[in-house]
Write an enzyme that holds these catalytic residues in place. Structure first.
Site, PDB file in Angstrom:
ATOM      1  CD  GLU A  22      -3.066   0.710   2.213  1.00  0.00           C
ATOM      2  OE1 GLU A  22      -4.039   0.111   1.744  1.00  0.00           O
ATOM      3  OE2 GLU A  22      -2.955   0.992   3.418  1.00  0.00           O
ATOM      4  CE  LYS A  60      -1.560   3.231   6.372  1.00  0.00           C
ATOM      5  NZ  LYS A  60      -2.449   2.403   7.202  1.00  0.00           N
ATOM      6  CE  LYS A  78      -7.474  -0.225   3.006  1.00  0.00           C
ATOM      7  NZ  LYS A  78      -6.147  -0.049   3.609  1.00  0.00           N
ATOM      8  CD  GLU A  98     -11.435  -3.146   5.648  1.00  0.00           C
ATOM      9  OE1 GLU A  98     -10.565  -2.911   4.802  1.00  0.00           O
ATOM     10  OE2 GLU A  98     -11.743  -2.355   6.554  1.00  0.00           O
ATOM     11  CG  ASN A 141      -8.999  -3.736   8.815  1.00  0.00           C
ATOM     12  OD1 ASN A 141      -7.910  -3.870   9.351  1.00  0.00           O
ATOM     13  ND2 ASN A 141      -9.446  -2.579   8.387  1.00  0.00           N
ATOM     14  CD  GLU A 158      -8.372  -5.588   4.303  1.00  0.00           C
ATOM     15  OE1 GLU A 158      -9.220  -6.141   3.595  1.00  0.00           O
ATOM     16  OE2 GLU A 158      -8.543  -4.472   4.822  1.00  0.00           O
ATOM     17  CB  SER A 159      -4.546  -3.804   9.533  1.00  0.00           C
ATOM     18  OG  SER A 159      -5.283  -2.998   8.670  1.00  0.00           O
TER      19      SER A 159
END
Length: 261
Positions: free
Chosen positions: A55, A57, A118, A167, A187, A217-218
């Site tokens: 990503e 960001k 996103k 998500e 997530n 994710e994350s």
């Protein structure tokens, strides 16, 4: 009011304004609208896929500025050199410091790997917009959409040739989605408190049917975490902050991927 509530309320106003300024016809006439989207599903399921969705960001509500020094073109080139499976670009400006131009610039450098837009999608207009700026995949966050919206927006994306990363964070989120053959992202960050817990991916994994592609994710900061998640049949791993906090995100990504077993 949670951070998510604030973001969604702001996003609805923002999109209403853009809709009044930009006719759909203009979006449909953009050059990117004619291009064939690249499949995230295929990219994640390829035999030698790294599974990494890297990503771009600049900032986040929980961490503030992460990296505002690097250009999207140089990071994209670095990610492609690292052999990522896909790219994710934050296009939300007010909370994440991203823009739609970021995605267009990434697309100008990246013609071979799928790009995820996103953002917080609250209106079908944003899905048409995503196609117009060169996205292959959109994100639909179950926590901020109804069952009906998830279905309708998903269909719109598919009709436009794009894929959807759905998500989820809880069992209730999962129950809102018709789960056949979907790409499901778990997530690990609670969008209401922004706390991260990797157990989320593991606890929801068994509720996701076999035909779905599982994405975590994350909060993924160690290559060994990926080895563990693969045991639960995760094929995709969305990582942003871990790379973006480094001076050279592309190189950080390459070093990370080289350690995945």
């Amino acid at each position: 009011m949670t951070i998510l509530d604030k973001i969604i309320a702001f996003k609805k106003k923002e999109v209403a304004k853009i809709k009044s300024d930009v006719p759909i016809k203009k979006l449909v006439e953009s050059p990117n609208f004619k291009r064939e989207p690249i499949s995230l599903r295929k990219s994640l399921l390829e035999p030698y896929s790294t599974g990494i969705i890297a990503e771009f960001k600049r900032q986040s509500p929980s961490k503030g500025i992460i990296n505002d020094k690097v250009s999207v073109e140089e990071v994209t080139t670095g990610y492609l050199d690292a052999n990522v499976a896909a790219q994710s670009i934050l296009t939300d400006t007010s909370f994440f410091g991203g823009t739609m131009v970021d995605l267009m610039q990434a697309r100008s450098v990246n013609s071979e790997k799928p790009i995820l837009r996103k953002d917080f999608i609250v209106d079908g207009f944003q899905i048409v917009e995503a196609k117009a700026i060169g996205a292959d995949v959109i994100l639909l966050i179950a926590a901020c959409l109804t069952k009906e919206e998830l279905k309708n927006y998903g269909k719109l994306a598919e009709d436009l040739g794009m894929e959807v990363l759905y998500e989820v964070h809880t069992q209730e989120d999962l129950e809102k989605i018709e789960l056949s053959n979907k790409i499901i992202g778990v997530n690990n960050r609670n969008l209401k408190t922004f706390e991260v817990d990797l157990e989320h991916s593991i606890s929801l994994a068994n509720q996701i049917p076999e035909g779905c592609v599982r994405v975590s994710e994350s909060g993924i900061s160690d290559p060994r975490i990926i080895t563990g998640l693969k045991e639960y049949n995760f094929k995709g791993f969305l990582i942003g902050e871990n790379f973006m906090k480094e001076e050279n995100p592309g190189l950080a990504c390459e070093e990370f991927i080289s350690q995945i077993r």
